[in-house]
Design an enzyme around this catalytic site. Structure first.
Site, PDB file in Angstrom:
ATOM      1  N   VAL A  64       8.033 -18.015 -15.423  1.00  0.00           N
ATOM      2  CA  VAL A  64       8.487 -16.677 -15.013  1.00  0.00           C
ATOM      3  C   VAL A  64       7.269 -15.861 -14.605  1.00  0.00           C
ATOM      4  O   VAL A  64       6.286 -15.797 -15.365  1.00  0.00           O
ATOM      5  CB  VAL A  64       9.240 -15.954 -16.152  1.00  0.00           C
ATOM      6  CG1 VAL A  64       9.817 -14.627 -15.654  1.00  0.00           C
ATOM      7  CG2 VAL A  64      10.347 -16.836 -16.742  1.00  0.00           C
TER       8      VAL A  64
ATOM      9  N   ASP B 170       1.689 -13.508 -15.778  1.00  0.00           N
ATOM     10  CA  ASP B 170       1.576 -12.124 -15.314  1.00  0.00           C
ATOM     11  C   ASP B 170       0.169 -11.938 -14.739  1.00  0.00           C
ATOM     12  O   ASP B 170      -0.752 -12.695 -15.072  1.00  0.00           O
ATOM     13  CB  ASP B 170       1.804 -11.133 -16.464  1.00  0.00           C
ATOM     14  CG  ASP B 170       2.124  -9.729 -15.969  1.00  0.00           C
ATOM     15  OD1 ASP B 170       3.324  -9.420 -15.806  1.00  0.00           O
ATOM     16  OD2 ASP B 170       1.187  -8.949 -15.714  1.00  0.00           O
ATOM     17  N   LEU B 171       0.028 -10.925 -13.909  1.00  0.00           N
ATOM     18  CA  LEU B 171      -1.296 -10.515 -13.430  1.00  0.00           C
ATOM     19  C   LEU B 171      -2.193 -10.213 -14.629  1.00  0.00           C
ATOM     20  O   LEU B 171      -3.387 -10.514 -14.632  1.00  0.00           O
ATOM     21  CB  LEU B 171      -1.124  -9.259 -12.558  1.00  0.00           C
ATOM     22  CG  LEU B 171      -2.328  -8.697 -11.842  1.00  0.00           C
ATOM     23  CD1 LEU B 171      -2.926  -9.724 -10.895  1.00  0.00           C
ATOM     24  CD2 LEU B 171      -1.945  -7.433 -11.066  1.00  0.00           C
TER      25      LEU B 171
ATOM     26  N   TYR C 126       9.070  -0.955   0.237  1.00  0.00           N
ATOM     27  CA  TYR C 126       9.751  -1.737  -0.811  1.00  0.00           C
ATOM     28  C   TYR C 126      11.069  -2.312  -0.261  1.00  0.00           C
ATOM     29  O   TYR C 126      11.374  -3.491  -0.467  1.00  0.00           O
ATOM     30  CB  TYR C 126       9.993  -0.818  -2.001  1.00  0.00           C
ATOM     31  CG  TYR C 126      10.610  -1.454  -3.218  1.00  0.00           C
ATOM     32  CD1 TYR C 126       9.827  -2.072  -4.184  1.00  0.00           C
ATOM     33  CD2 TYR C 126      11.993  -1.416  -3.426  1.00  0.00           C
ATOM     34  CE1 TYR C 126      10.394  -2.640  -5.327  1.00  0.00           C
ATOM     35  CE2 TYR C 126      12.563  -1.977  -4.561  1.00  0.00           C
ATOM     36  CZ  TYR C 126      11.762  -2.587  -5.510  1.00  0.00           C
ATOM     37  OH  TYR C 126      12.328  -3.147  -6.632  1.00  0.00           O
TER      38      TYR C 126
ATOM     39  N   VAL D  42       0.451 -13.463  -8.207  1.00  0.00           N
ATOM     40  CA  VAL D  42       1.389 -14.162  -7.314  1.00  0.00           C
ATOM     41  C   VAL D  42       1.000 -14.091  -5.845  1.00  0.00           C
ATOM     42  O   VAL D  42       1.589 -14.785  -5.020  1.00  0.00           O
ATOM     43  CB  VAL D  42       2.835 -13.639  -7.487  1.00  0.00           C
ATOM     44  CG1 VAL D  42       3.340 -13.893  -8.898  1.00  0.00           C
ATOM     45  CG2 VAL D  42       2.955 -12.165  -7.108  1.00  0.00           C
TER      46      VAL D  42
ATOM     47  N   ILE E 229      11.559  -6.296 -16.729  1.00  0.00           N
ATOM     48  CA  ILE E 229      12.606  -7.292 -16.482  1.00  0.00           C
ATOM     49  C   ILE E 229      12.082  -8.710 -16.750  1.00  0.00           C
ATOM     50  O   ILE E 229      12.782  -9.537 -17.337  1.00  0.00           O
ATOM     51  CB  ILE E 229      13.123  -7.161 -15.027  1.00  0.00           C
ATOM     52  CG1 ILE E 229      13.843  -5.814 -14.846  1.00  0.00           C
ATOM     53  CG2 ILE E 229      14.047  -8.320 -14.674  1.00  0.00           C
ATOM     54  CD1 ILE E 229      14.194  -5.469 -13.399  1.00  0.00           C
TER      55      ILE E 229
ATOM     56  N   SER F 286      16.507  -6.888  -5.141  1.00  0.00           N
ATOM     57  CA  SER F 286      16.862  -5.532  -5.563  1.00  0.00           C
ATOM     58  C   SER F 286      18.108  -5.112  -4.816  1.00  0.00           C
ATOM     59  O   SER F 286      18.424  -5.679  -3.758  1.00  0.00           O
ATOM     60  CB  SER F 286      15.725  -4.566  -5.207  1.00  0.00           C
ATOM     61  OG  SER F 286      16.117  -3.224  -5.407  1.00  0.00           O
TER      62      SER F 286
ATOM     63  N   GLY G 202       5.362 -12.170 -13.438  1.00  0.00           N
ATOM     64  CA  GLY G 202       5.495 -10.745 -13.750  1.00  0.00           C
ATOM     65  C   GLY G 202       6.230 -10.544 -15.064  1.00  0.00           C
ATOM     66  O   GLY G 202       6.993  -9.588 -15.230  1.00  0.00           O
TER      67      GLY G 202
HETATM   68  P1  NAP Z   1       7.333  -3.644 -14.279  1.00  0.00           P
HETATM   69  O1  NAP Z   1       7.789  -3.240 -15.622  1.00  0.00           O
HETATM   70  O2  NAP Z   1       6.278  -2.871 -13.585  1.00  0.00           O
HETATM   71  O3  NAP Z   1       6.898  -5.185 -14.372  1.00  0.00           O
HETATM   72  C1  NAP Z   1       6.361  -5.851 -13.269  1.00  0.00           C
HETATM   73  C2  NAP Z   1       5.347  -6.835 -13.770  1.00  0.00           C
HETATM   74  O4  NAP Z   1       4.802  -7.523 -12.618  1.00  0.00           O
HETATM   75  C3  NAP Z   1       4.178  -6.170 -14.497  1.00  0.00           C
HETATM   76  O5  NAP Z   1       3.892  -6.880 -15.683  1.00  0.00           O
HETATM   77  C4  NAP Z   1       3.050  -6.285 -13.480  1.00  0.00           C
HETATM   78  O6  NAP Z   1       1.783  -6.420 -14.085  1.00  0.00           O
HETATM   79  C5  NAP Z   1       3.399  -7.579 -12.789  1.00  0.00           C
HETATM   80  N1  NAP Z   1       2.681  -7.727 -11.525  1.00  0.00           N
HETATM   81  C6  NAP Z   1       2.339  -6.760 -10.638  1.00  0.00           C
HETATM   82  N2  NAP Z   1       1.637  -7.284  -9.628  1.00  0.00           N
HETATM   83  C7  NAP Z   1       1.539  -8.627  -9.875  1.00  0.00           C
HETATM   84  C8  NAP Z   1       0.913  -9.718  -9.224  1.00  0.00           C
HETATM   85  N3  NAP Z   1       0.229  -9.544  -8.074  1.00  0.00           N
HETATM   86  N4  NAP Z   1       1.011 -10.947  -9.778  1.00  0.00           N
HETATM   87  C9  NAP Z   1       1.662 -11.134 -10.945  1.00  0.00           C
HETATM   88  N5  NAP Z   1       2.260 -10.143 -11.621  1.00  0.00           N
HETATM   89  C10 NAP Z   1       2.197  -8.896 -11.092  1.00  0.00           C
HETATM   90  O7  NAP Z   1       8.571  -3.679 -13.270  1.00  0.00           O
HETATM   91  P2  NAP Z   1      10.093  -4.177 -13.444  1.00  0.00           P
HETATM   92  O8  NAP Z   1      10.957  -2.986 -13.271  1.00  0.00           O
HETATM   93  O9  NAP Z   1      10.235  -5.028 -14.625  1.00  0.00           O
HETATM   94  O10 NAP Z   1      10.229  -5.046 -12.116  1.00  0.00           O
HETATM   95  C11 NAP Z   1      10.380  -6.458 -12.120  1.00  0.00           C
HETATM   96  C12 NAP Z   1      11.015  -6.873 -10.811  1.00  0.00           C
HETATM   97  O11 NAP Z   1      12.306  -6.289 -10.702  1.00  0.00           O
HETATM   98  C13 NAP Z   1      10.243  -6.444  -9.572  1.00  0.00           C
HETATM   99  O12 NAP Z   1      10.315  -7.460  -8.585  1.00  0.00           O
HETATM  100  C14 NAP Z   1      11.012  -5.228  -9.115  1.00  0.00           C
HETATM  101  O13 NAP Z   1      10.841  -4.974  -7.744  1.00  0.00           O
HETATM  102  C15 NAP Z   1      12.419  -5.634  -9.452  1.00  0.00           C
HETATM  103  N6  NAP Z   1      13.381  -4.545  -9.569  1.00  0.00           N
HETATM  104  C16 NAP Z   1      13.199  -3.545 -10.464  1.00  0.00           C
HETATM  105  C17 NAP Z   1      14.156  -2.534 -10.537  1.00  0.00           C
HETATM  106  C18 NAP Z   1      14.033  -1.387 -11.503  1.00  0.00           C
HETATM  107  O14 NAP Z   1      14.813  -0.446 -11.411  1.00  0.00           O
HETATM  108  N7  NAP Z   1      13.113  -1.404 -12.459  1.00  0.00           N
HETATM  109  C19 NAP Z   1      15.262  -2.553  -9.700  1.00  0.00           C
HETATM  110  C20 NAP Z   1      15.422  -3.592  -8.806  1.00  0.00           C
HETATM  111  C21 NAP Z   1      14.469  -4.594  -8.750  1.00  0.00           C
HETATM  112  P3  NAP Z   1       0.876  -5.113 -14.313  1.00  0.00           P
HETATM  113  O15 NAP Z   1       1.686  -4.214 -15.185  1.00  0.00           O
HETATM  114  O16 NAP Z   1      -0.345  -5.683 -14.962  1.00  0.00           O
HETATM  115  O17 NAP Z   1       0.638  -4.552 -12.958  1.00  0.00           O
END
Ligand code: NAP
Length: 256
Positions: free
Chosen positions: A7, A33-34, A152, A60, A14, A138, A9
């Site tokens: 998995v 994860d990053l 986005y 990634v 999520i 999304s 991120g």
């Molecule tokens: P989040 O809490 O910010 O988690 C995202 C994770 O991805 C963080 O741990 C981040 O690490 C990591 N990441 C960022 N850049 C990366 C890279 N280059 N390589 C590897 N890992 C990286 O966000 P989330 O809300 O859980 O989002 C997860 C996914 O769901 C994303 O694809 C997002 O677009 C999608 N999504 C979210 C929502 C929402 O409402 N939250 C809705 C629709 C879709 P760092 O923290 O170290 O940067």
């Protein structure tokens, strides 16, 4: 036989919930994860630790790094599934959005799904594994009527299309490829967006949160586990004849 899933991120939000949900089912999980330390913390707290869950630092956007993780896991544990979940967002009015931000968003959200999916699928094909890939898109991958997120939206429409193209080409290898399309999920990403959107609209974070809930027929903010359960379904045998799907998991906030 314990099957292994990677998995991305998964140090937060999520991805963390996906890792935890899959570990609670029948999977051995490699949390990436990053932020390698965040990935290690998540892996250490997963249920069923006797399965030997692992963690790895993975950016990634690097094809080389994705290939290294995929081939290492495939060689030692067998690679049966991959969840490309890592994503980032920034909010700007379209007229003011800096092109550097567009590049960053597309690199992580779309190129990341491309290079990770390619790395995973190459290993599955090499080993003759009828595996599964799930990408986190999304609801903004299906409709552009989303404020302040043009880059986005472009990246997530790309993920939906890429998912279909991967599913089409990988079908002959019996690999399924699907994506989930979450709505307003309560994560660190959402907290950042609440601040930006409140500022851009001239309102409060509570005001924006109320708008999100008001736009969701099921009447609450989505939880990371709501998405994780849908991912678990897409990786399960119950979904074995589903491929190329973009599954809405949004409480009805967008229906297509
Ligand atoms: P989040 O809490 O910010 O988690 C995202 C994770 O991805 C963080 O741990 C981040 O690490 C990591 N990441 C960022 N850049 C990366 C890279 N280059 N390589 C590897 N890992 C990286 O966000 P989330 O809300 O859980 O989002 C997860 C996914 O769901 C994303 O694809 C997002 O677009 C999608 N999504 C979210 C929502 C929402 O409402 N939250 C809705 C629709 C879709 P760092 O923290 O170290 O940067």
């Amino acid at each position: 036989m314990t099957r292994t899933v990677v998995v991305t991120g998964a140090g937060s939000g999520i991805g963390r919930a996906i890792a935890s949900t899959l570990a609670g089912r029948e999977w051995r999980v490699v949390v990436t994860d990053l932020d390698g330390a965040a990935a290690a913390d998540v892996a250490a707290a997963l249920p069923n630790p006797d399965r030997g869950h692992e963690s790895a630092q993975l950016d990634v956007t690097s094809a080389e790094a994705a290939s290294a993780v995929a081939s290492d896991v495939a060689g030692r544990l067998g690679l049966h599934a991959w969840v490309s979940n890592a994503g980032i967002s920034f909010m700007h009015r379209f007229l003011e959005a800096p092109v550097e931000r567009y590049q960053q968003t597309v690199d992580v959200n779309l190129k990341g799904v491309f290079v990770c999916g390619q790395a995973a699928a190459r290993e599955m094909v090499r080993a003759g594994v009828a595996g599964s890939i799930v990408n986190t898109a999304s609801m903004a991958g299906k409709q552009g009527r989303v404020p302040f997120l043009a880059d986005y939206v472009a990246s997530k429409f790309g993920v939906v299309g890429l998912t279909q193209a991967m599913a089409y080409e990988l079908g002959e290898h019996r690999i399924t490829v699907n994506c989930v399309c979450p709505g307003f999920v309560e994560t660190p990403m959402q907290s950042r967006e609440l601040e930006w959107e409140a500022q851009l609209r001239g309102t409060t974070t509570d005001g924006v949160r109320d708008m999100m809930i008001g736009d969701t027929p099921l009447g609450r903010l989505e939880q990371p586990e709501d998405v994780a359960r849908a991912v678990a379904f897409l990786l399960s045998d119950d979904a074995r004849f589903i491929t190329g799907e973009a599954l809405a998991v949004n409480g009805g906030a967008y229906m297509d």
